[in-house]
Design a protein around this motif. Structure first.
Motif, mmCIF file in Angstrom:
data_model
loop_
_atom_site.group_PDB
_atom_site.id
_atom_site.type_symbol
_atom_site.label_atom_id
_atom_site.label_comp_id
_atom_site.label_asym_id
_atom_site.label_seq_id
_atom_site.Cartn_x
_atom_site.Cartn_y
_atom_site.Cartn_z
ATOM 1 N N SER A 91 54.172 58.105 35.508
ATOM 2 C CA SER A 91 53.268 57.511 34.520
ATOM 3 C C SER A 91 53.971 57.378 33.173
ATOM 4 O O SER A 91 53.827 56.378 32.474
ATOM 5 C CB SER A 91 52.016 58.384 34.343
ATOM 6 O OG SER A 91 51.430 58.628 35.588
ATOM 7 N N LEU A 106 45.970 60.539 32.910
ATOM 8 C CA LEU A 106 45.235 59.800 33.943
ATOM 9 C C LEU A 106 46.025 59.749 35.254
ATOM 10 O O LEU A 106 45.446 59.649 36.335
ATOM 11 C CB LEU A 106 44.933 58.380 33.452
ATOM 12 C CG LEU A 106 43.844 58.336 32.367
ATOM 13 C CD1 LEU A 106 43.856 56.990 31.630
ATOM 14 C CD2 LEU A 106 42.473 58.585 32.981
ATOM 15 N N TRP A 152 46.941 51.543 33.623
ATOM 16 C CA TRP A 152 46.265 52.107 32.459
ATOM 17 C C TRP A 152 46.947 51.733 31.140
ATOM 18 O O TRP A 152 46.344 51.855 30.064
ATOM 19 C CB TRP A 152 46.238 53.647 32.531
ATOM 20 C CG TRP A 152 45.364 54.197 33.625
ATOM 21 C CD1 TRP A 152 45.764 54.833 34.748
ATOM 22 C CD2 TRP A 152 43.938 54.174 33.669
ATOM 23 N NE1 TRP A 152 44.691 55.209 35.515
ATOM 24 C CE2 TRP A 152 43.547 54.811 34.857
ATOM 25 C CE3 TRP A 152 42.947 53.661 32.819
ATOM 26 C CZ2 TRP A 152 42.216 54.952 35.234
ATOM 27 C CZ3 TRP A 152 41.614 53.816 33.195
ATOM 28 C CH2 TRP A 152 41.264 54.443 34.390
ATOM 29 N N VAL A 155 48.153 57.963 29.457
ATOM 30 C CA VAL A 155 48.609 57.465 30.764
ATOM 31 C C VAL A 155 49.091 58.630 31.636
ATOM 32 O O VAL A 155 48.808 58.697 32.837
ATOM 33 C CB VAL A 155 49.716 56.400 30.582
ATOM 34 C CG1 VAL A 155 50.245 55.945 31.937
ATOM 35 C CG2 VAL A 155 49.168 55.206 29.817
ATOM 36 N N ALA A 210 45.308 49.097 28.683
ATOM 37 C CA ALA A 210 44.067 49.621 28.111
ATOM 38 C C ALA A 210 44.380 50.695 27.065
ATOM 39 O O ALA A 210 43.772 50.722 25.977
ATOM 40 C CB ALA A 210 43.185 50.192 29.215
ATOM 41 N N ALA A 211 45.349 51.570 27.386
ATOM 42 C CA ALA A 211 45.698 52.654 26.451
ATOM 43 C C ALA A 211 46.286 52.084 25.160
ATOM 44 O O ALA A 211 46.003 52.588 24.062
ATOM 45 C CB ALA A 211 46.686 53.602 27.116
ATOM 46 N N LEU A 253 41.211 57.478 41.755
ATOM 47 C CA LEU A 253 42.121 57.444 40.598
ATOM 48 C C LEU A 253 43.542 57.792 41.010
ATOM 49 O O LEU A 253 44.508 57.315 40.425
ATOM 50 C CB LEU A 253 41.645 58.426 39.525
ATOM 51 C CG LEU A 253 40.461 57.964 38.681
ATOM 52 C CD1 LEU A 253 40.040 59.062 37.721
ATOM 53 C CD2 LEU A 253 40.815 56.704 37.900
ATOM 54 N N SER A 285 49.494 54.130 37.822
ATOM 55 C CA SER A 285 49.325 54.519 36.415
ATOM 56 C C SER A 285 49.595 53.363 35.468
ATOM 57 O O SER A 285 49.027 53.297 34.377
ATOM 58 C CB SER A 285 50.288 55.642 36.061
ATOM 59 O OG SER A 285 50.394 56.533 37.096
#
Lengths: 298, 244
Positions: free
Chosen positions: A226, A164, A143, A161, A146-147, A135, A140
């Motif tokens: 991110s 993560l 993501w 984000v 999807a977020a 990960l 970042s």
């Protein structure tokens, strides 16, 4: 034992003598003022900035491109005056800083117990450890779509984000710090009669602190990156305007002056947090243990 | 009874036997030196007594409250001052918070480091660090103190001073001390009884009782030192050549 101590409470000079701490050993050198020391540290990077800005200005003068396609420092400064004057930039910077810091704090709260669990449960570390490392490698920005699908254009997207991005770095930093603790400390805790939680809180975590701070520093960098990725892509809805969104606005308006200004602001905030928070913290931490940070002045 | 070893055996995995059926009794208040060549298993025996290693055979009895331990390396926590290192041991020994500071102060004074209580380990010499480690070991308030070559890395003068202090502390506290060393003169100087361990496997091959009168006679002490050195030399030779 107390009787013994009452009987014998003699004190005296230590015949072996102490090793003077490095800071005191330099007392014989000529003392320089704090201002002079600060200047000697600040001068090289300031000189580099002056040279770079001068080169930028020369390139802008010499460039055959239009000013709006290749703005010089003066044009960017004018843009700065405009967006600072109407309050757009301060407000966006405050929004982004709040998101970055609060997201980082939440990441810290989640990552610390997670790292301790991984450190103390080998089977869990074997299962989840490689995933956490993977990960950390994942950009970042991956993501963000999807977020947005899951949380929509809300602050939750931004925070998801950030978390993560930052959690894997903090976990890996603390794990590395714990892995580097001398095995003798565990034996020491055992012979001193420490229970497991006492060992973790009183010995393990303080011993792992240098690695932990490195992880936090990297975690902050990942949080910030991110956040910028999320703000750049997730714009609109109930989302407040952040620095990343301002960057996107510059792109939409083909305003290269604004884009250049925001890039500089993002860079400046990262540098300020590093210089005001992490660098002094790490320096004080290592100096307190008789260690020198890498690259420190001799 | 302070320490009772009965047919105590230790081996690491499928490796050679390190301790081979040790049977020994150490009485309360005794100062016993475990003397042996490097690698003979004396530190392993100490770790067994401290509960850091489980014996693979036989039994080990130590006082109910366990043992204080002093490592060869002082193992002070580098982020704590001398005072705080000792206070940590008091805290883990269950001493109430209100008493810790005073107790730690007394122990630091006892090892003659009153002037250095606020120093951190990196600001102290090797001898000072070992004094703090000794104060920390005493803070555990155990009847048995295990010492694993604690003065091996120190210079001769510092070691000499710490020998005197350790003897004085032992005489005043009446605690049981098991002191591991490969230094014959150190064993004769400190201990009331010397157990000589063989190499591979570790067994007690000789026991000597040292009285204060004996210690006060340099000629007899030197003769014993020469004799035991010869024994250790042979054991070292055996360890290095015959065990291959």
């Amino acid at each position: 034992m107390s009787t013994l101590i009452d009987e014998r409470s003699r004190t005296g000079p230590d015949p072996e003598g102490a090793i003077a701490p490095p800071a005191r050993s330099s007392a014989s050198r000529p003392r320089r003022g704090a201002l002079a020391r600060a200047w000697s540290k600040a001068a090289p990077p300031l000189a580099a900035v002056v040279v770079l800005v001068s080169l930028w200005q020369i390139a802008a003068w010499a460039s055959p491109m239009r000013d709006d396609l290749f703005p010089g420092p003066g044009a960017v400064l004018a843009t700065a005056g405009r967006v600072v004057g109407d309050g757009t930039l301060p407000s966006a910077a405050a929004t982004s800083l709040w998101r970055g810091l609060s997201g980082f704090a939440v990441a810290l709260v989640i990552a610390t117990p997670l790292a301790l669990a991984l450190a103390h449960a080998p089977w869990l570390r074997r299962a989840v450890g490689p995933l956490v490392s993977a990960l950390q490698v994942l950009p970042s920005v991956a993501w963000v779509p999807a977020a947005i699908i899951v949380f929509g254009l809300t602050d939750a997207t931004i925070y998801a984000v950030i978390l993560l991005g930052a959690i894997p770095s903090i976990v890996n930093g603390l794990l590395a710090g714990i892995d580097m603790i001398p095995g003798q400390y565990r034996a020491l805790s055992h012979v001193l009669g420490a229970r497991r939680l006492q060992h973790i809180l009183l010995v393990e975590l303080p011993a792992a602190l240098p690695g932990y701070v490195s992880g936090l520093r990297q975690g902050w960098a990942f949080s910030w990156r991110s956040l910028m990725a999320a703000e750049l892509i997730a714009v609109g809805g109930s989302l407040g305007l952040g620095v990343g969104s301002l960057l996107q606005r510059g792109r939409d308006l083909a305003d290269l002056g604004l884009v250049a200004l925001i890039i500089l602001v993002i860079l400046a905030i990262g540098i300020v947090v590093e210089l005001l928070v992490f660098a002094p913290w790490e320096r004080r931490l290592l100096a307190g243990r008789g260690l020198s940070p890498k690259g420190a002045d001799a | 009874m302070s320490v009772e070893l009965s047919e105590t055996t230790l081996r690491y995995g499928d490796g050679p036997v390190v301790l081979d059926g040790l049977t020994e009794s150490i009485q309360p208040g005794e100062f016993v030196a475990l003397l042996g060549a490097s690698g003979c298993g004396k530190s392993s025996l100490l770790n067994v007594l401290a509960g850091l290693l489980e014996p693979t055979g036989g039994s080990v009895e130590v006082p109910d409250d366990g043992a204080a331990f002093m490592f060869q390396d002082p193992t002070l926590l580098p982020w704590l001052t001398a005072q705080d290192n000792v206070e940590l041991a008091l805290r883990l020994a269950g001493v109430p918070r209100a008493e810790r500071s005073g107790r730690a102060r007394e122990l630091i004074d006892l090892v003659q480091l009153g002037h250095a209580r606020t120093k951190k380990p990196h600001e102290m010499s090797g001898g000072m660090r070992q004094r703090v480690a000794l104060a920390r070991a005493l803070a555990q308030r155990r009847r048995l103190l295990l010492m694993d070559e604690p003065f091996a890395a120190l210079d001769a003068i510092t070691r000499d001073m710490l020998h005197e202090e350790l003897r004085a502390i032992w005489q005043r506290t009446g605690m049981t001390i098991v002191f591991v060393t490969h230094n014959v003169r150190e064993a004769i100087r400190l201990a009331g009884r010397i157990l000589v361990l063989s190499s591979h496997p570790g067994r007690v091959i000789d026991t000597r009782t040292i009285t204060d009168d004996f210690r006060a006679d340099p000629a007899r002490a030197a003769a014993l030192a020469a004799e035991l050195t010869d024994v250790l030399r042979k054991e070292q030779f055996k360890h290095e050549h015959l065990d291959r």
